[in-house]
Each structure stands twice: as C-alpha cells, then as structure tokens.
Motif scaffolding. Structure first.
Motif, PDB file in Angstrom:
ATOM      1  N   VAL A 256     -12.069   5.897  11.403  1.00 32.89           N
ATOM      2  CA  VAL A 256     -11.945   4.514  10.915  1.00 32.89           C
ATOM      3  C   VAL A 256     -11.176   3.651  11.920  1.00 32.89           C
ATOM      4  CG1 VAL A 256     -12.155   5.149   8.489  1.00 32.89           C
ATOM      5  CG2 VAL A 256      -9.882   5.103   9.545  1.00 32.89           C
ATOM      6  N   TYR A 257     -11.078   4.161  13.145  1.00 36.09           N
ATOM      7  CA  TYR A 257     -10.439   3.430  14.245  1.00 36.09           C
ATOM      8  C   TYR A 257      -9.004   3.040  13.913  1.00 36.09           C
ATOM      9  CZ  TYR A 257     -15.254   3.326  15.828  1.00 36.09           C
ATOM     10  OH  TYR A 257     -16.523   3.688  16.197  1.00 36.09           O
ATOM     11  N   TRP A 258      -8.338   3.889  13.163  1.00 31.94           N
ATOM     12  CA  TRP A 258      -6.911   3.772  12.857  1.00 31.94           C
ATOM     13  C   TRP A 258      -6.573   2.488  12.096  1.00 31.94           C
ATOM     14  CZ3 TRP A 258      -8.779   5.029  17.769  1.00 31.94           C
ATOM     15  CH2 TRP A 258      -8.794   6.408  18.026  1.00 31.94           C
ATOM     16  N   VAL A 259      -7.497   2.067  11.250  1.00 29.75           N
ATOM     17  CA  VAL A 259      -7.238   0.983  10.304  1.00 29.75           C
ATOM     18  C   VAL A 259      -7.426   1.561   8.911  1.00 29.75           C
ATOM     19  CG1 VAL A 259      -7.918  -1.299   9.476  1.00 29.75           C
ATOM     20  CG2 VAL A 259      -7.999  -0.788  11.922  1.00 29.75           C
ATOM     21  N   PHE A 260      -6.355   1.654   8.145  1.00 29.79           N
ATOM     22  CA  PHE A 260      -6.408   2.322   6.854  1.00 29.79           C
ATOM     23  C   PHE A 260      -5.202   1.898   6.023  1.00 29.79           C
ATOM     24  CE2 PHE A 260      -4.200   4.833   9.975  1.00 29.79           C
ATOM     25  CZ  PHE A 260      -3.083   5.349   9.329  1.00 29.79           C
ATOM     26  N   ASN A 261      -5.191   2.304   4.772  1.00 31.59           N
ATOM     27  CA  ASN A 261      -4.092   1.962   3.855  1.00 31.59           C
ATOM     28  C   ASN A 261      -3.288   3.210   3.502  1.00 31.59           C
ATOM     29  OD1 ASN A 261      -4.760  -0.832   3.626  1.00 31.59           O
ATOM     30  ND2 ASN A 261      -6.419  -0.283   2.217  1.00 31.59           N
ATOM     31  N   ILE A 262      -1.994   3.014   3.340  1.00 32.03           N
ATOM     32  CA  ILE A 262      -1.122   4.109   2.891  1.00 32.03           C
ATOM     33  C   ILE A 262      -0.309   3.642   1.694  1.00 32.03           C
ATOM     34  CG2 ILE A 262      -0.931   5.233   5.143  1.00 32.03           C
ATOM     35  CD1 ILE A 262       1.823   3.882   5.474  1.00 32.03           C
ATOM     36  N   ILE A 263       0.132   4.616   0.915  1.00 34.25           N
ATOM     37  CA  ILE A 263       1.054   4.363  -0.192  1.00 34.25           C
ATOM     38  C   ILE A 263       2.311   5.179   0.068  1.00 34.25           C
ATOM     39  CG2 ILE A 263       1.464   4.630  -2.667  1.00 34.25           C
ATOM     40  CD1 ILE A 263      -1.544   4.227  -3.075  1.00 34.25           C
ATOM     41  N   VAL A 264       3.456   4.522   0.007  1.00 37.77           N
ATOM     42  CA  VAL A 264       4.729   5.182   0.280  1.00 37.77           C
ATOM     43  C   VAL A 264       5.559   5.224  -0.995  1.00 37.77           C
ATOM     44  CG1 VAL A 264       6.863   5.127   1.628  1.00 37.77           C
ATOM     45  CG2 VAL A 264       4.700   4.404   2.679  1.00 37.77           C
ATOM     46  N   ASN A 265       5.999   6.419  -1.359  1.00 32.92           N
ATOM     47  CA  ASN A 265       6.964   6.584  -2.452  1.00 32.92           C
ATOM     48  C   ASN A 265       8.323   6.827  -1.811  1.00 32.92           C
ATOM     49  OD1 ASN A 265       8.580   7.310  -4.590  1.00 32.92           O
ATOM     50  ND2 ASN A 265       7.052   8.622  -5.577  1.00 32.92           N
ATOM     51  N   TRP A 266       9.160   5.805  -1.858  1.00 35.02           N
ATOM     52  CA  TRP A 266      10.480   5.907  -1.238  1.00 35.02           C
ATOM     53  C   TRP A 266      11.446   6.744  -2.061  1.00 35.02           C
ATOM     54  CZ3 TRP A 266      10.712   3.949   3.593  1.00 35.02           C
ATOM     55  CH2 TRP A 266       9.745   3.004   3.960  1.00 35.02           C
ATOM     56  N   LEU A 267      11.053   7.049  -3.301  1.00 36.16           N
ATOM     57  CA  LEU A 267      11.882   7.871  -4.206  1.00 36.16           C
ATOM     58  C   LEU A 267      11.009   8.996  -4.757  1.00 36.16           C
ATOM     59  CD1 LEU A 267      13.649   4.993  -6.197  1.00 36.16           C
ATOM     60  CD2 LEU A 267      14.579   6.285  -4.259  1.00 36.16           C
ATOM     61  N   PRO A 268      10.724  10.006  -3.949  1.00 34.95           N
ATOM     62  CA  PRO A 268       9.713  10.999  -4.325  1.00 34.95           C
ATOM     63  C   PRO A 268      10.046  11.849  -5.546  1.00 34.95           C
ATOM     64  CG  PRO A 268      10.865  11.655  -2.322  1.00 34.95           C
ATOM     65  CD  PRO A 268      11.279  10.251  -2.598  1.00 34.95           C
ATOM     66  N   ASP A 269      11.272  11.783  -6.018  1.00 31.28           N
ATOM     67  CA  ASP A 269      11.617  12.517  -7.238  1.00 31.28           C
ATOM     68  C   ASP A 269      11.264  11.727  -8.498  1.00 31.28           C
ATOM     69  OD1 ASP A 269      12.582  14.721  -5.856  1.00 31.28           O
ATOM     70  OD2 ASP A 269      14.618  13.930  -5.726  1.00 31.28           O
ATOM     71  N   TYR A 270      10.742  10.518  -8.301  1.00 30.82           N
ATOM     72  CA  TYR A 270      10.361   9.668  -9.428  1.00 30.82           C
ATOM     73  C   TYR A 270       8.898   9.253  -9.308  1.00 30.82           C
ATOM     74  CZ  TYR A 270      15.378   8.849 -10.314  1.00 30.82           C
ATOM     75  OH  TYR A 270      16.719   9.000 -10.590  1.00 30.82           O
ATOM     76  N   ASN A 271       8.217   9.213 -10.470  1.00 29.02           N
ATOM     77  CA  ASN A 271       6.968   8.472 -10.547  1.00 29.02           C
ATOM     78  C   ASN A 271       7.282   7.142 -11.224  1.00 29.02           C
ATOM     79  OD1 ASN A 271       7.124   8.929 -13.342  1.00 29.02           O
ATOM     80  ND2 ASN A 271       5.753  10.706 -13.233  1.00 29.02           N
ATOM     81  N   GLU A 272       6.275   6.311 -11.432  1.00 28.60           N
ATOM     82  CA  GLU A 272       6.539   4.970 -11.960  1.00 28.60           C
ATOM     83  C   GLU A 272       7.212   5.014 -13.330  1.00 28.60           C
ATOM     84  OE1 GLU A 272       3.518   1.999 -11.683  1.00 28.60           O
ATOM     85  OE2 GLU A 272       2.620   2.900  -9.900  1.00 28.60           O
ATOM     86  N   GLN A 273       6.718   5.858 -14.241  1.00 27.13           N
ATOM     87  CA  GLN A 273       7.282   5.898 -15.594  1.00 27.13           C
ATOM     88  C   GLN A 273       8.701   6.438 -15.581  1.00 27.13           C
ATOM     89  OE1 GLN A 273       5.923   4.521 -18.406  1.00 27.13           O
ATOM     90  NE2 GLN A 273       8.025   4.893 -19.102  1.00 27.13           N
TER      91      GLN A 273
END
Length: 416
Positions: A256-273
């Motif tokens: 994809v020629y190095w154009v892509f999306n990422i998602i970062v969880n800055w607090l990996p011990d937590y999910n949204e809920q």
C-alpha cells in the motif's frame, strides 16, 4: 607435483561475511581467504547498531522462542540454530576476551558499551588467520567455471576462487542481486523492514522525545499489532513496538506504499468500557482534583495534557466536572487513538530488508546453494529477517559459522 592452496572469496565485509571468513581461515589454515567489500567501510552495521554499542544478540536460549522473532525464515532458522545458537555466540566472543552483558529487555551488548570492541575482535581474528581484505571491490559479475568461480569487480578486475560465500547484506532493490540470479538463483523481492511511521504535520510530533513504555499499536483492518515502548519523534512514531510491527507487516505495508491507518492504545491494560468505569471511580475518589494537574495512569504529563487539549477540556476542569461528551472523547483518544501514516523512515546503515535469496534454494545444514556447488550464502542476503533486538546479528553469526564450517571441511578434503 605443484600444490595449490584452496581459496575462498567472501563477498561482503559485514558481520556475516567476517564471521564466515575468520572461522573458515581458523578451521583450515591452508585455506586462502579474501573478503571483497564494495565500500570503503568494514562492519558498518556493527558500528552503528544499538546506538553505537552493538546489539550482538538476544538473551533467548530457547530455539522455539527465538524463532518467533523472525517474521520471515522462522522455519529456516529453527534448523539453523541447532548448529550455532545464542549461547555459542556468547561463548565465541568470551573465548576472545569479549564479555557480553544482558539488559532488562534481553538485548546483549559488550560490557564496554562500544561497538568498536566487536569490530576490533573480528579484525584481530582476520589478522591472526591471514584473511586478506580488499575494499572498494563492488562485484559486478560471477561465473561458475565447473570447479572454480570467476568474479569481476569494478575497474575490470577479476578474482578466482574455489569457494564463494555471498554475504552482501540486504539489497534495497532486487536488481542489485542480478549478478547472483545469473547463476540461476531466485530472488524474493526485497522490501524495507524495521522502519518508523511518519505522521506528516500531525500535532503529536510537537511532543518529540517523549517515550511511553507500554503501548499497543494496531494496523487498522488487520490482526497485525504489537505491544511495547513507543517513542514520539519529530516525524511520527518509533520505538520497539512500531519497529516490530513494521517488520511483521513489511510486505503488507509495501503493497500500500506505506500509506495506512493505525490505532494506538496508550493504556493497554484498559479497553474503552474499563476506562469509562475508571473515570467514574475517579469522580468519587478525588473529584475536586484538576484533571490537568496529575494523571492517574502513569502517562508522561505532557502527553496527558496534550490529550486533554485535543478533547477541548478546560484547564480548570475538575475530575467531578468532566462531562460525558468530553469523557467519551478522552477515552477514545487514550484507548483507540487513530493516526494516518504516510510514509516511513529508516536508519541508513541499520536498514533491514525482507527478501533475498530464496530459502528453498539453500541447504540450511551447510548454507551451500542447492543449485551451484561450492557457492554459499550468509546473513541478510538470504530471505531471513528478524525484529529489532539482536536477532538479525544472530542470523549473521549462525549462517556465517555454518558456511565457514562447511567450507573448511570441503577445502580440507581438497587439500588431501
């Protein structure tokens, strides 16, 4: 009868090439060994590795565990490591007066914290066993003449040898290995590995230099993710988690020629809920405390305040006064922060490629070509690459050692 000493030419003056050359010369003193290095620098990756300290190997002494750290070639190195593994690397350098130490993350460095220690050790070995080193010799052509090889380098110079070991390192372009494919070898198209993610003009780059020790980075729309330290740089995101992810996703991201999306969880011990529940607890624990003054998650304070500003939360906002809308925005930023990556950045001499000589054309027990007798390969020129942490150097030592032992044994028979 005139006796002619058998000869070996090693193409490439990097870690794998040197390790093959010095060990072959030591194991068979009758073998004339020459290293042809295309540049004016020897062991350049050794020099810059680990910030100039040289990450020699990784303190993993379980072959099955170690193999998991090679996105490509893991089955190949699983067999290879039975011949020469991490403990053998540690012992080899120890026997030559170079002690290694292990850091908290498993990386192993010389106790001197200087890559020059490793370079000096290899150069001493080369001198002790009479390895001839020729610089500025860029091989342009190789021919197999039945029982000898002829190599043509720039300036129309020619060399002949009974054995050749190709250890040229990773090639940014497949065309750079055309002289090898001329012998009938297939080249797996090389693509970059171990690179950082560029976020052009993104506001988070103003926080360059901030490191977060535990983060999850995931490539959107895939199962590819890594957990570990992340470093914010002036061009985007780096650090072990990003570099490892770039390695495992090397081919997908190149496509994809190095154009892509990422998602970062800055607090990996937590999910949204879980994080929403935590914020509700904080309302009652110390509701009068200002959000900007102290964060309860151990994030760097500048990063925490950056997220509050991104969510348009007032500097005078108390924990108890955080609105549901602002809380949802903050939870999203902390656990599922979305970025669009546009491009990559690599580290010059530390550049690693995925690709190279096809592994099914190499005998893992000897590192000899299955297509051309007495032609060997070592190091990153083959289709093996590891994540950051000393794994690529271990591949260099192991392949160099196996090739050296095979060449020494064959050349001793030739001498008899």
């Amino acid at each position: 009868m005139n006796y002619k000493s058998p000869s070996l030419i090693v193409v490439g003056g990097g870690a794998a090439g040197f390790f093959c050359a010095v060990n072959a010369a030591r194991l068979n003193p009758d073998l004339k060994v020459t290293i042809l290095e295309r540049s004016s620098k020897l062991l350049s990756k050794v020099k810059v590795s680990g910030g100039g300290r040289c990450n020699v190997t990784h303190a993993c002494f379980d072959i099955l565990e170690m193999c998991k750290c090679y996105p490509r070639g893991n089955n190949f190195v699983k067999k290879l490591f039975h011949h020469f593994f991490t403990e053998d690397t540690v012992q080899w350098f120890k026997e030559r007066g170079v002690a290694l130490k292990t850091e908290a993350d498993g990386r192993m460095f010389p106790v001197t914290d200087s890559s020059q220690t490793i370079i000096d050790c290899l150069l001493r070995e080369a001198s002790q066993y009479g390895v001839n080193i020729l610089m500025n010799c860029d091989v342009k052509e190789i021919r197999y003449l039945g029982n000898t090889f002829e190599l043509k380098v720039g300036g129309d110079r020619r060399f002949t040898a009974d054995y050749v070991c190709i250890a040229t390192g990773g090639a940014p372009k497949a065309s750079m290995l055309d002289w090898v494919s001329s012998l009938g070898h297939n080249i797996v198209a090389p693509v970059p590995s171990l690179f950082t993610f560029n976020l052009p003009k993104h506001s988070i780059t103003a926080l360059m230099g901030i490191s977060v020790p535990d983060v999850i980075v995931k490539i959107t729309g895939s199962r590819l993710q890594q957990r570990g330290p992340v470093l914010i740089t002036h061009w985007g995101l780096s650090g072990p988690a990003v570099l490892k992810l770039s390695a495992y996703a090397a081919r997908e991201l190149a496509a994809v020629y190095w154009v892509f999306n990422i998602i970062v969880n800055w607090l990996p011990d937590y999910n949204e809920q879980a994080l929403r529940n935590k914020f509700n607890e904080l309302r009652y624990e110390n509701g009068a405390q200002l959000l900007y003054h102290k964060n309860p998650f151990g994030l760097p304070q500048r990063l925490w305040q950056y997220f509050l500003k991104e969510c348009e939360i007032s500097e005078t906002c108390r924990r108890a006064d955080l609105s549901a809308r602002h809380q949802n925005m903050l939870v999203q930023k902390l656990t599922a922060c979305s970025f669009t990556v546009k491009g990559k950045t690599t580290f010059k001499e530390e550049f690693v490629t995925a690709g190279g000589i096809a592994l099914n054309e190499i005998d893992v027990n000897t590192m000899m070509s299955k297509k051309v007798s007495n032609l060997f390969f070592a190091g990153e020129v083959i289709d093996v690459d590891g994540i950051t942490g000393g794994y690529n150097f271990q591949n260099a030592w192991s392949t160099g050692w196996v090739a050296a032992n095979s060449i020494a044994a064959l050349s001793q028979k030739l001498s008899q």
